[in-house]
Design an enzyme around this catalytic site. Structure first.
Site, PDB file in Angstrom:
ATOM      1  CG  ASN A 208      -2.028  -0.864   1.032  1.00  0.00           C
ATOM      2  OD1 ASN A 208      -2.428  -1.387  -0.056  1.00  0.00           O
ATOM      3  ND2 ASN A 208      -2.673  -1.358   2.108  1.00  0.00           N
TER       4      ASN A 208
ATOM      5  CG  ASP B 134      -6.094  -3.853   5.295  1.00  0.00           C
ATOM      6  OD1 ASP B 134      -7.142  -3.941   4.885  1.00  0.00           O
ATOM      7  OD2 ASP B 134      -5.121  -3.079   4.769  1.00  0.00           O
TER       8      ASP B 134
ATOM      9  NE  ARG C 258      -6.027  -7.360  -5.480  1.00  0.00           N
ATOM     10  CZ  ARG C 258      -6.775  -6.864  -4.740  1.00  0.00           C
ATOM     11  NH1 ARG C 258      -7.732  -7.207  -4.063  1.00  0.00           N
ATOM     12  NH2 ARG C 258      -6.475  -5.427  -4.650  1.00  0.00           N
TER      13      ARG C 258
END
Length: 422
Positions: free
Chosen positions: A23, A309, A401
């Site tokens: 991120n 998360d 991912r």
């Protein structure tokens, strides 16, 4: 289609290295659009999302030179000296919402952009209205045409922008757009995540003037042009937290190298409440699991609160805890899909709106399960580590991912896990 098989019952021991933060890497790679000079990024993780954004940048015309992302150096060089295409197509943006971040830099540097509205994990609506509202306040003309955002501005101008929610993506998009705008932009109620700070560090190295990143007020004074940069991506705090939970869950003893405790304060404090023993240094965390965890309540909040998360991973820990815990999800409205799969493995989880009531059980049992999103997928791997029998996890493309070589890293700690190519 690949699947992962996990046979539970082994305590994890040893050392595991954390990859660069996905991120942080995604917006930093995108920021190369702001200059014609080469940008060199180190520590770029070997992930599907990274390859997606590199494909997107290449499609715009950016020259991409990629090293071996499996190596620790993880080097990528980007040069956007010629960008003949200013459109981010649906087939790429639909798979990864971070692709939408090209809107700000394209608009800021070239004065126009055509970007598909995004997709990504099915964990909630996550609208882009905050991005568009901010850009409009900076003088952009924005139209929505056949699923695409079409934006134009001769040159963006500084503005005072208030975000109704501290959106990471909106903060990053507006920061990049403002770097080349005329005048000063102030973003209030900005996201405070370490990944936002890392992007600000890159922009400042490129010659931008960004102040206040990491606080809720970010000030950007626009400049006429930016230059190239060399930068190392910060470690992935979510990957680090995942391996820390794995150690606590299995009663193991693991040193997570590269973990930044200062990026994990709320999570580490909550984990200590479960009975896990933690010792920290500047760039590592050692965790020792001590028997069955104690039940704790937790609430996800924007940073520096408990990260959404890491909610799914903590739910697995609570599923085998001694007592009842309440997990409240305040960030995404559809982020409990993993709970139903965990119940298939013997967990006792009841959903009530944005709350999950988790009654701890002594043990989980293996079952065939299906990943529904990125963090849900890794929670099922964690559950498999402590389940009796062999757990089979399908749709693991979600896992790829955001987790680089998770089966290899867990195997290195003693887990019985393998990927079956399909």
């Amino acid at each position: 289609m690949d699947k992962i098989l996990v046979r539970g019952g082994r305590r994890l021991r040893g050392e595991v290295a954390v990859s660069g933060a996905k991120n942080a890497a995604l917006p930093i790679l995108v920021s190369s659009l702001l200059t014609a000079e080469p940008c060199v990024c180190h520590g770029v993780p070997d992930l599907l999302d990274i390859y997606t954004v590199l494909k997107l940048l290449g499609g715009l015309g950016v020259r991409v030179k990629r090293g071996d992302l499996q190596a620790a150096s993880g080097e990528v060089t980007l040069q956007a000296d010629q960008v003949p295409h200013l459109e981010a197509p649906y087939d790429l943006v639909k798979t990864m919402r971070a692709s939408f971040l090209v809107l700000g830099p394209l608009l800021g540097r070239f004065g126009e952009a055509r970007v598909s509205t995004p997709g990504g994990c099915a964990i909630g609506a996550r609208p882009v209205n905050l991005h568009l509202k901010g850009l409009a306040e900076m003088g952009a003309e924005i139209d929505l045409i056949h699923g695409y955002v079409v934006a134009k501005a001769k040159r963006l101008r500084g503005a005072k922008i208030y975000l109704d929610f501290p959106s990471v993506g909106a903060t990053e998009n507006l920061m990049m757009a403002a770097a080349l705008a005329e005048g000063v932009t102030i973003i209030e109620d900005a996201a405070r995540e370490p990944e936002v700070e890392d992007l600000a560090a890159v922009l400042n190295k490129m010659g931008a003037w960004v102040e206040g990143a990491g606080t809720d007020i970010v000030k950007i004074e626009g400049v006429k042009e930016l230059h190239g940069v060399t930068h190392r991506i910060i470690p992935d705090r979510i990957e680090a937290g995942t391996y820390i939970v794995a150690a606590a869950l299995t009663g193991g003893e693991v040193e997570v190298k590269g973990a930044r405790p200062d990026h994990l304060d709320a999570f580490l404090l909550k984990l200590k409440e479960t009975g896990a023993m933690l010792s920290t240094d500047r760039d590592k965390v050692k965790v020792v699991g001590k028997g069955r965890p104690v039940s704790v309540d937790l609430t996800t909040l924007p940073y520096p609160g408990f990260p959404t998360d890491l909610q799914a991973q903590m739910m697995v820990l609570m599923a085998v805890s001694n007592g009842v815990s309440v997990i409240t999800e305040n960030i995404f409205e559809n982020r409990f899909m993993h709970a139903l799969e965990l119940n298939r493995m013997g967990a006792d989880i009841r959903l009530e709106g944005n709350r999950a009531i988790v009654k701890g059980v002594e043990r989980l049992s293996a079952a065939p399960v299906m990943a529904t999103d990125l963090r849900a997928s890794v929670s099922l791997v964690l559950a498999g580590l402590v389940a009796e029998g062999q757990t089979e996890i399908t749709r693991v493309y979600h896992l790829d991912r955001g987790y680089a070589h998770v089966e290899r890293k867990l195997s290195g700690l003693g887990a019985d896990i393998e990927r079956v190519r399909g």
